[in-house]
Design a protein around this motif. Structure first.
Motif, PDB file in Angstrom:
ATOM      1  N   PHE A 113       0.819  -1.214   0.000  1.00  0.00           N
ATOM      2  CA  PHE A 113       0.000   0.000   0.000  1.00  0.00           C
ATOM      3  C   PHE A 113       0.854   1.266   0.000  1.00  0.00           C
ATOM      4  O   PHE A 113       0.381   2.336  -0.361  1.00  0.00           O
ATOM      5  CB  PHE A 113      -0.944   0.014   1.213  1.00  0.00           C
ATOM      6  N   HIS A 114       2.129   1.166   0.396  1.00  0.00           N
ATOM      7  CA  HIS A 114       3.026   2.321   0.491  1.00  0.00           C
ATOM      8  C   HIS A 114       3.802   2.563  -0.799  1.00  0.00           C
ATOM      9  O   HIS A 114       4.097   3.714  -1.164  1.00  0.00           O
ATOM     10  CB  HIS A 114       4.002   2.092   1.658  1.00  0.00           C
ATOM     11  N   LEU A 115       4.119   1.495  -1.511  1.00  0.00           N
ATOM     12  CA  LEU A 115       4.994   1.607  -2.677  1.00  0.00           C
ATOM     13  C   LEU A 115       4.440   2.467  -3.814  1.00  0.00           C
ATOM     14  O   LEU A 115       5.221   3.132  -4.503  1.00  0.00           O
ATOM     15  CB  LEU A 115       5.352   0.212  -3.190  1.00  0.00           C
ATOM     16  N   PRO A 116       3.115   2.507  -4.073  1.00  0.00           N
ATOM     17  CA  PRO A 116       2.639   3.420  -5.119  1.00  0.00           C
ATOM     18  C   PRO A 116       3.030   4.876  -4.863  1.00  0.00           C
ATOM     19  O   PRO A 116       3.349   5.608  -5.804  1.00  0.00           O
ATOM     20  CB  PRO A 116       1.118   3.226  -5.080  1.00  0.00           C
ATOM     21  N   ILE A 175      -6.589   4.196   2.033  1.00  0.00           N
ATOM     22  CA  ILE A 175      -7.214   5.523   2.058  1.00  0.00           C
ATOM     23  C   ILE A 175      -6.207   6.575   2.506  1.00  0.00           C
ATOM     24  O   ILE A 175      -6.101   7.656   1.912  1.00  0.00           O
ATOM     25  CB  ILE A 175      -8.445   5.520   2.987  1.00  0.00           C
ATOM     26  N   ARG A 176      -5.446   6.254   3.551  1.00  0.00           N
ATOM     27  CA  ARG A 176      -4.430   7.193   4.036  1.00  0.00           C
ATOM     28  C   ARG A 176      -3.404   7.498   2.947  1.00  0.00           C
ATOM     29  O   ARG A 176      -3.054   8.664   2.717  1.00  0.00           O
ATOM     30  CB  ARG A 176      -3.721   6.596   5.258  1.00  0.00           C
ATOM     31  N   GLU A 177      -2.921   6.470   2.265  1.00  0.00           N
ATOM     32  CA  GLU A 177      -1.945   6.677   1.201  1.00  0.00           C
ATOM     33  C   GLU A 177      -2.550   7.456   0.033  1.00  0.00           C
ATOM     34  O   GLU A 177      -1.862   8.236  -0.622  1.00  0.00           O
ATOM     35  CB  GLU A 177      -1.403   5.330   0.716  1.00  0.00           C
ATOM     36  N   SER A 178      -3.846   7.256  -0.223  1.00  0.00           N
ATOM     37  CA  SER A 178      -4.518   8.012  -1.289  1.00  0.00           C
ATOM     38  C   SER A 178      -4.507   9.501  -0.984  1.00  0.00           C
ATOM     39  O   SER A 178      -4.271  10.332  -1.871  1.00  0.00           O
ATOM     40  CB  SER A 178      -5.962   7.522  -1.456  1.00  0.00           C
ATOM     41  N   VAL A 179      -4.761   9.854   0.279  1.00  0.00           N
ATOM     42  CA  VAL A 179      -4.727  11.264   0.687  1.00  0.00           C
ATOM     43  C   VAL A 179      -3.309  11.816   0.548  1.00  0.00           C
ATOM     44  O   VAL A 179      -3.103  12.924   0.028  1.00  0.00           O
ATOM     45  CB  VAL A 179      -5.225  11.421   2.139  1.00  0.00           C
TER      46      VAL A 179
END
Length: 346
Positions: A297-300, A332-336
Motif C-alpha cells: 500500500f506504500h509503494l505506489p 485511504i491514508r496513502e490516497s490522501v
C-alpha cells in the motif's frame, strides 16, 4: 461612443488571465525548487502537474467565457475574483519563503522547527487549493447565473474536487500494485543495493510488524542474490536506536554479514529517503539499479515521488498480512498522501 466600463472589465479579465498564467508558472517553480529541481525538469504529463494544469486551465477558460458576457458582469464581481487571485499569489510567496530551506534536500535532520514548518507549508498549500477552487467556482457560477447559497455550494464543490482526486489516487494505488512495471523483477537480475524504507520501532528496539515485514523481504531478496548489499534507512525512532540501527540488528540476527549492511540514519520521511536514493546512491555513488522494499500500500506513493524526481527504481512489496479494515485504512491514508504530493509535492 466607447463604453469605458466594458473596456475596464475587459482589461481586468485580461489581467486575470495573465495573472493565472504567472501563478501557474510560479506554482511549478515552487514545487520543483523545493526538491532542488529546475523549471526545465517540469514534466507536464506527470499526474500532479496535469491536475494543476487542469485547475489553472479551467479558471482561464472561465475568464475567457466571461469576456462574452461583459454587459452582465459587474465590476465588483471581477474585483472579488481578482482579490482571490492576489491572495493565492500572496500564499505562493509565503510558500516560497517557507520552502526556501530545501526541506527534503538540505534539512536532513529531525527538529521541532523543521516539523512545524512542514506542517505549516502543507496547511498553506491546502488553503491555496481552496482559494483557487473558489475562484473557479465563483467564475462558473457567474456564467451559469447561480445566485443563491454561493458559499455553501462553493465549499461542497471544493470537497467534491478533492474527493475525486483522492478516488483517482485510490484507483492508482490498486492499478500500480497490480500492473506496475516497477514491481516486476526477473530472477536473474542484479542490483547495486536493496534499500529498505524505515518504519515504526517498538519499545525495546524491536521492529514493528510492518518494519519486520520489510526486513524479511529484504532478507529474501538478499538470499536470492538480487544484490549483495542491503541499505536500511530511517532516523525517527522514539527510543534509543534509529530505525536503521534496529533494522541492522534484526538482519544480523538472521545471519546477514554486518559488512553487507549499510545504515542511513538521517532521513525522517519517505520523500527524504527517495532523495537519499537519488542524491547519495545514484549521483554520488553512481549506483545504476536499486530495489526499494516497502509495503504494497506504500509503494505506489514511493513510485509517484520517484517519477516526480525523474528517478528510475524497482520496488518489491513485503509479505505483510493485514486485516481487511486495516488494509482499507492504509490505502485511504496513502490516497490522501498521494493527492497532497500530486498537488503540492510535499
Amino acid at each position: 461612443m466607447i463604453d469605458t466600463t466594458s473596456v475596464k472589465k475587459f482589461l481586468l479579465i485580461v489581467s486575470g488571465i495573465f495573472g493565472e498564467l504567472s501563478s501557474l508558472i510560479f506554482l511549478f517553480f515552487i514545487k520543483y525548487r523545493t526538491h532542488n529541481l529546475q523549471l526545465s525538469d517540469v514534466n507536464l504529463l506527470y499526474t500532479g502537474n496535469f491536475l494543476n494544469l487542469i485547475l489553472g486551465g479551467l479558471i482561464i477558460l472561465s475568464l475567457v467565457l466571461n469576456l462574452f458576457r461583459l454587459k452582465k458582469l459587474k465590476l465588483v464581481e471581477l474585483q472579488v475574483y481578482l482579490n482571490s487571485l492576489f491572495l493565492s499569489i500572496l500564499l505562493l510567496l509565503v510558500l516560497a519563503i517557507l520552502l526556501s530551506k530545501d526541506f527534503y534536500v538540505l534539512s536532513m535532520f529531525k527538529s521541532d522547527e523543521y516539523e512545524f514548518e512542514k506542517i505549516v507549508s502543507v496547511l498553506v498549500w491546502i488553503i491555496y487549493f481552496i482559494i483557487k477552487s473558489f475562484s473557479l467556482n465563483y467564475l462558473l457560477f457567474k456564467i451559469i447565473s447561480v445566485k443563491h447559497a454561493l458559499i455553501p455550494k462553493n465549499f461542497i464543490l471544493i470537497a467534491i474536487y478533492f474527493g475525486l482526486i483522492i478516488i483517482i489516487a485510490f484507483i492508482q494505488i490498486i492499478v500500480t500494485t497490480k500492473t506496475g512495471d516497477e514491481f516486476k523483477l526477473k530472477k536473474d537480475e542484479k542490483f547495486d543495493a536493496i534499500v529498505v524504507l524505515g518504519a515504526a520501532v517498538w519499545k525495546g528496539n524491536v521492529p514493528s510488524p510492518v518494519y519486520e515485514g520489510r526486513l524479511n523481504k529484504a532478507l529474501y531478496l538478499f538470499k536470492e542474490k538480487f544484490s549483495d548489499k542491503i541499505i536500511v534507512t530511517g532516523s525517527n525512532a522514539p527510543f534509543e536506536l534509529s530505525e536503521a540501527e534496529v533494522g541492522k540488528i534484526y538482519l544480523e540476527s538472521k545471519g546477514i554479514n554486518p559488512e553487507k549492511i549499510e545504515l542511513e540514519k538521517k532521513t525522517t520521511s519517505t520523500i527524504e529517503q527517495i532523495h537519499f536514493i537519488k542524491r547519495t546512491l545514484m549521483k554520488e555513488r553512481k549506483f545504476k539499479k536499486i530495489i526499494v522494499v516497502s509495503d504494497g500500500f506504500h509503494l505506489p506513493r514511493v513510485i509517484e515521488i520517484a517519477k516526480f524526481l525523474s528517478l528510475d527504481i524497482r520496488v518489491s512489496r513485503s509479505n505483510l498480512k493485514t486485516e481487511l479494515i486495516n488494509n482499507l485504512w492504509y490505502r485511504i491514508r496513502e490516497s490522501v498522501l498521494i493527492t497532497i504530493f500530486w498537488l503540492f509535492a510535499v
